[in-house]
Design a protein around this motif. Structure first.
Motif: not given
Length: 584
Positions: A512, A561, A563-564, A568
């Motif tokens: 990630d 994406r 930030d997402s 995680q």
């Protein structure tokens, strides 16, 4: 079928507009006399012609025919030998090779673009040349003067090919369990005995000799050593003579890359020669592997570019349905539909910015290799180490994503062989696995390159990027990327503080984190390319508009994406490690 066309205008823009490669080459004395903008353009144009006219036509027939294993010998598909000879005649295998031994001495910044063309035209064929260039690189970096003189000219010429022999059935990514043995001989050579699997280009009929770089253990040694093991032994004049106990035991039957020979290789007392120091084989091998990892990222990039061209052409000619608010008397081309445009824009934006990542990585490798300023050289080496796992993992992950997305544009026609897109999906899938799986790349990136030096290299690299963002005319766009970089650094420092108290953290969060950095980095390239394009009167209006539109799409739809993915990472390893093994 949709023919491959090298995106020369895009390549020239990245090379000359984004990075001003000619100015960089002039600052590096070993390159200054060999390469300039005009020479680079001529090389790219000829590489484009070769890949479009000679290599691309092999792609589908080679996939359908595949390699053959008959009576202990490997035969490549029809047409491969003639195409390989064209590469030999043009000196392409030694494009970036040491000019002291017959290479052309070209910069890696140019080499990555030529490699991208090869992978875009035909993944399977291009792998043969890639492995040879990597073997030559390793020998040049670690070999004795005798080994260099004996092997490099023939590898650079393409008369001989190279292969990298690491993996064994019981030793995949964990090389400590390698069983291949090397017994010292009185004449200074070694007898190599063992079996390797998954060896790309382990045997074939393209070159008159194949030079294997083999990892093996010396007697009573705890470490691994690296050996140069030719398929055919050499006589006193350096010419191949007789079999050396190096034989293919089988070829693998694979999901894709069917024109590439992936072999089980047997070494039965083969004569080999130590490369580098005893028990330091991994150090030597990783010289080759780091360049090969970039090459495999280029496989993903080349596939994405081929997918971009195929999906774009199909979407403009395929008529299906009527778009909302679009007045027409009949069916519309699917390119007008919002969801199709979303997919096409995603493929375009990530391919364009991914090319910038590849060339930026190569730039660091060139400076690290050729700079005469020790501080500049050291910093470039650190930046190259930081970017290499990102280039390999991010570009190959997105490469598969983009081929699948292009297949989706084709709909049902993408699932049948006729259009060619399904082969691209199959051929690209392996890039996430070999040369170190992308999970391993992410662990290397986060564990060694980011928190391994307490975030110093990442911080220095991002500072350099932020300085360029500060010069952009559109500061609103620049600030979006700057904010992402700030968040990435903050999370990196958090991970650095927790790495000792939470031993599973790095492994659980690495993918990630690498993806978050990859998306932020490609956002940076998108913004800077748009900024340069707006002020460059030398480029076409079409290219300028393209960069402007792709930048805005990237910032709206892809940069979020980051930030997402960081959310995680911040969630840590608890939920990943909590479930008992028996429940899986």
């Amino acid at each position: 079928m949709y023919p491959y066309r090298a995106p020369l205008d895009e390549m020239q823009f990245v090379l000359n507009g984004l990075f001003d490669a000619p100015a960089i080459w002039q600052q590096l004395p070993e390159l200054a006399g060999n390469i300039d903008e005009e020479t680079a353009a001529a090389i790219l144009a000829e590489a484009a012609r070769l890949n479009e006219e000679v290599v691309y036509p092999l792609n589908r027939p080679g996939d359908e025919q595949g390699v053959r294993f008959e009576q202990g010998k490997v035969f490549t598909p029809d047409g491969y030998r003639d195409a390989y000879q064209a590469f030999v005649d043009g000196g392409w295998v030694g494009l970036c090779g040491d000019s002291d031994f017959g290479g052309m001495g070209m910069p890696k910044m140019l080499g990555v673009l030529v490699d991208e063309m090869g992978y875009g035209a035909c993944n399977a064929f291009t792998l043969y040349n890639s492995l040879t260039a990597g073997a030559a690189l390793c020998i040049n970096a670690h070999g004795s003067d005798e080994l260099k003189a004996r092997y490099l000219p023939m590898l650079y010429s393409g008369q001989w090919a190279g292969a990298m022999d690491m993996t064994e059935a019981q030793a995949g990514s964990d090389l400590r369990h390698i069983r291949t043995r090397a017994e010292p001989q009185a004449d200074g050579s070694y007898r190599i005995t063992g079996t390797k699997i998954f060896i790309t280009g382990g045997d074939h009929d393209l070159a008159e000799n194949i030079i294997h770089l083999v990892l093996a253990k010396l007697p009573q040694a705890s470490g691994l050593s690296l050996f140069v093991v030719p398929k055919l032994t050499l006589d006193d004049t350096g010419m191949p003579t007789q079999a050396n106990g190096v034989t293919p035991g089988a070829v693998e039957h694979k999901m894709g890359l069917k024109g590439s020979a992936t072999c089980v290789m047997n070494f039965d007392g083969a004569t080999g020669y130590l490369l580098g120091k005893p028990n330091r084989g991994l150090v030597c091998m990783f010289t080759m592997m780091n360049y090969e990892r970039l090459a495999i990222g280029l496989q993903g990039l080349g596939s994405a570019e081929a997918a971009r061209q195929m999906a774009g052409s199909y979407a403009k000619e395929r008529q299906q349905g009527q778009a909302a608010g679009h007045k027409s008397s009949g069916a519309d081309a699917i390119v007008v539909h919002g969801d199709v445009r979303r997919m096409l824009l995603t493929i375009n934006a990530l391919t364009d910015s991914g090319r910038a990542l590849a060339v930026h990585t190569a730039l660091q490798l060139d400076v690290a290799k050729y700079s005469q300023d020790s501080e500049q050289q050291a910093m470039a080496a650190n930046f190259a180490g930081l970017l290499t796992p990102v280039a390999k993992a991010f570009l190959s992950d997105r490469g598969l994503d983009m081929t699948v997305m292009a297949q989706q544009v084709f709909g049902g026609h993408g699932y049948i062989r006729e259009t060619g897109i399904e082969q691209l999906v199959r051929d690209t899938r392996i890039a996430q696995i070999y040369e170190g799986t992308n999970g391993i790349q992410a662990i290397d990136f986060l564990g060694r390159k980011v928190v391994g030096d307490n975030v110093e290299t990442l911080g220095a690299f991002i500072t350099e990027l932020n300085n360029r963002l500060a010069a952009c005319a559109d500061q609103e766009q620049a600030e979006l990327v700057h904010h992402c970089f700030s968040d990435i650094l903050a999370v990196a420092h958090d991970l650095n503080r927790e790495k000792l108290t939470s031993p599973a953290l790095i492994n659980a969060c690495a993918v990630d984190f690498l993806d978050a950095f990859g998306y932020a980095l490609c956002g940076y390239y998108s913004v800077v390319m748009a900024d340069i394009a707006k002020g460059d009167s030398q480029i076409s209006t079409e290219l300028r508009q393209r960069k402007t539109h792709l930048c805005q799409f990237y910032l709206d739809k892809l940069l979020p994406r980051v930030d997402s993915l960081l959310a995680q990472v911040k969630a840590g390893e608890r939920s990943i490690m909590a479930m008992p093994e028996a429940l899986f």
